[in-house]
Design a protein around this motif. Structure first.
Motif, PDB file in Angstrom:
ATOM      1  N   THR A  64       0.841  -1.199   0.000  1.00 14.10           N
ATOM      2  CA  THR A  64       0.000   0.000   0.000  1.00 14.10           C
ATOM      3  C   THR A  64       0.877   1.250   0.000  1.00 14.10           C
ATOM      4  OG1 THR A  64      -1.754  -1.175   1.171  1.00 14.10           O
ATOM      5  CG2 THR A  64      -1.835   1.222   1.238  1.00 14.10           C
ATOM      6  N   GLY A  68       0.408   3.223  -3.284  1.00  8.97           N
ATOM      7  CA  GLY A  68      -0.731   4.079  -2.987  1.00  8.97           C
ATOM      8  C   GLY A  68      -0.366   5.547  -2.953  1.00  8.97           C
ATOM      9  N   VAL A 123      -5.154   1.404  -2.448  1.00  9.90           N
ATOM     10  CA  VAL A 123      -4.362   1.641  -3.658  1.00  9.90           C
ATOM     11  C   VAL A 123      -5.271   2.115  -4.794  1.00  9.90           C
ATOM     12  CG1 VAL A 123      -2.970   0.513  -5.446  1.00  9.90           C
ATOM     13  CG2 VAL A 123      -2.463   0.132  -3.028  1.00  9.90           C
TER      14      VAL A 123
END
Length: 186
Positions: A64, A68, A123
């Motif tokens: 993540t 992300g 994400v």
């Protein structure tokens, strides 16, 4: 040969777990095979994690972080929206390699696991927000910008899928040029 003196960090284990996930989802994350791959004993694992679930949670947090909002910050900083979209699409599409495993696509097989659901959602949300914001700056109204962002993102995920299954996929630079031409058109 196992090297017990090799000092691995918790992040080293998390990255190894991500590589395993890319190849086979959560089921591929097992301590003994990871230790063999890393050239250490299981004791190294237990110096950082109590169990496999902690490792999976850490690996998903690492994914993540690296895919992300934090990873997108450099693109968000580009002030020209057309240049931002061009750079983003170019980087993403050029990263797509034929037959390369994908953590994102492999995790979809485990999408009912709450940890996976949360990581994929974060994400996806970060990527869609950046794309939507960019299309808004390019002049699209909010609903249309959100729709265009979803279609662009779906195309990116589709390219990842095709790359995993097609050894004869076109060269990524040509795909990047085509994606930029398609998704920069108002």
């Amino acid at each position: 040969m196992v090297n017990d003196s090799l000092r691995l960090s918790a992040q080293d284990w998390a990255k190894a777990a991500l590589r395993a996930m890319a190849d086979g989802g959560l089921a591929a994350v097992a301590v003994e095979p990871l230790a063999r791959t890393l050239g250490v004993t299981k004791g190294s694992f237990y110096a950082h994690y109590r169990n496999r679930d902690e490792l999976i949670t850490a690996a998903l947090a690492e994914w993540t972080r690296s895919h992300g909002p934090e990873a997108l910050a450099e693109f968000a900083a580009i002030t020209d929206p057309a240049a931002r979209l061009r750079d983003l699409l170019t980087v993403v599409v050029q990263a797509v390699q034929p037959l390369a495993p994908s953590v994102h696509l492999s995790l979809l097989g485990d999408r009912n696991d709450p940890r996976v659901k949360d990581a994929v959602s974060k994400v996806n949300q970060a990527r869609l927000e950046l794309l939507t914001h960019t299309y808004r700056e390019l002049g699209l109204p909010p609903d249309r910008a959100a729709s265009r962002a979803r279609v662009a993102y779906a195309a990116i995920l589709g390219l990842l899928h095709l790359a995993q299954t097609d050894p004869d996929a076109p060269h990524s630079a040509a795909l990047a040029d085509e994606a930029t031409a398609v998704f920069l058109t108002p």
